[in-house]
Design a protein around this motif. Structure first.
Motif, mmCIF file in Angstrom:
data_model
loop_
_atom_site.group_PDB
_atom_site.id
_atom_site.type_symbol
_atom_site.label_atom_id
_atom_site.label_comp_id
_atom_site.label_asym_id
_atom_site.label_seq_id
_atom_site.Cartn_x
_atom_site.Cartn_y
_atom_site.Cartn_z
ATOM 1 N N MET A 84 -2.881 3.001 -9.938
ATOM 2 C CA MET A 84 -2.855 3.462 -8.377
ATOM 3 C C MET A 84 -1.580 3.341 -8.013
ATOM 4 N N TYR A 85 -1.100 4.296 -7.290
ATOM 5 C CA TYR A 85 0.242 4.083 -6.907
ATOM 6 C C TYR A 85 0.287 4.379 -5.315
ATOM 7 N N TYR A 86 1.074 3.378 -4.564
ATOM 8 C CA TYR A 86 0.828 3.506 -3.176
ATOM 9 C C TYR A 86 2.632 3.665 -2.404
ATOM 10 N N PHE A 100 1.227 1.220 4.516
ATOM 11 C CA PHE A 100 1.070 2.022 3.313
ATOM 12 C C PHE A 100 0.294 3.265 3.444
ATOM 13 N N GLY A 101 0.391 4.347 2.492
ATOM 14 C CA GLY A 101 -0.201 5.505 2.489
ATOM 15 C C GLY A 101 -1.720 5.252 1.661
ATOM 16 N N GLN B 37 -8.200 -3.874 2.899
ATOM 17 C CA GLN B 37 -8.064 -2.577 2.281
ATOM 18 C C GLN B 37 -9.459 -1.975 2.275
ATOM 19 N N ASN B 38 -9.634 -0.764 2.888
ATOM 20 C CA ASN B 38 -10.996 -0.078 2.683
ATOM 21 C C ASN B 38 -11.089 0.646 1.644
ATOM 22 N N PRO B 43 -3.499 -0.487 1.980
ATOM 23 C CA PRO B 43 -3.954 -1.978 2.868
ATOM 24 C C PRO B 43 -3.512 -1.746 4.027
ATOM 25 N N GLU B 44 -3.894 -2.696 5.044
ATOM 26 C CA GLU B 44 -3.582 -2.271 6.360
ATOM 27 C C GLU B 44 -3.252 -3.832 6.932
ATOM 28 N N LEU B 45 -2.125 -4.149 7.485
ATOM 29 C CA LEU B 45 -1.718 -5.448 7.881
ATOM 30 C C LEU B 45 -2.559 -5.848 8.974
#
Lengths: 110, 116
Positions: A84-86, A100-101, B37-38, B43-45
């Motif tokens: 998985m790449y972000y 992040f995307g 992270q849903n 991820p969301e800070l």
């Protein structure tokens, strides 16, 4: 507001084929861009960052400010690249505030 | 080195119950992050600490979420009470301004929370 868009949820390629994972961003200014990778059952880890201009595991990414893109490329995909790449963005001056995307799952088939 | 340590790895609770997650960063890393992270998302800070000070908690839902890093080392993230929508992976990360790759964030394995 800063935003990162990865349009592909899944990218499937054959081994030896070229790979391009797309990333577009929205930011008023000059952000720092990163690619993070998560292999199966492993932690999220930094793959590369645009300011380093490096090639890691054969991957490169060029920041195109005109197109606001930071696509990740590799000329010949390997099975071990499946992950998985972000794509992520940070305001200039450090990677402290990452956005992040949604990520792209790369599957390399034999 | 063990890297960033998180505990527990998995947690299943009933809604309205409290839950706490623990994180021990890499030794010497002064910056600590909590991310949410849903499923199917990046991820969301939630919050970022510089030593013991929370310098960015703008995304932390303060009505039910709280965090602390009392001695500037390990940290705890708490949810009270938990709701169904809190089911997600909670990631901890740490970084150091003085390391060779300044501000590279090192992630823990995450805690997968399921709220029933």
């Amino acid at each position: 507001a800063q935003r990162v868009t990865q349009p592909e949820k899944l990218l499937s390629v054959f081994k030896g084929a070229p790979v391009e994972l797309k990333c577009n961003y929205s930011y008023s200014g000059s952000p720092e861009l990163f690619w993070y990778v998560q292999y199966s059952r492993q932690r999220l880890q930094l793959l590369l960052r645009h300011i380093s201009r490096e090639s890691i595991k054969g991957f490169t990414a060029d920041l195109n400010k005109g197109e606001t893109s930071f696509h990740l490329k590799k000329p010949f995909a390997q099975e071990e690249d499946s992950a998985m790449y972000y794509c992520a963005l940070s305001p200039p001056g450090g990677g402290n505030k990452l956005t992040f995307g949604t990520g792209t799952q790369l599957k390399v088939e034999l | 080195e063990a890297g960033v340590v998180q505990s527990p790895r998995y947690k299943i609770i009933e809604k309205k119950q409290p839950v706490a997650f623990w994180c021990n960063p890499i030794s010497g890393h002064n910056t600590l992050y909590w991310y949410l992270q849903n499923l199917g998302q990046g991820p969301e800070l939630l919050i970022r600490y510089e030593n013991e000070e929370a310098v960015d908690d703008s995304q932390l839902p303060k009505d039910r979420f709280s965090a602390e890093r009392l001695k500037g080392v390990d940290s705890t993230l708490k949810i009270q009470p938990a709701e169904l929508g809190d089911s997600a992976v909670y990631l901890c990360a740490s970084s150091s301004r003085t390391s060779g790759r300044a501000n590279e964030q090192f992630f823990g394995p995450g805690t997968r929370l399921t709220v029933l």
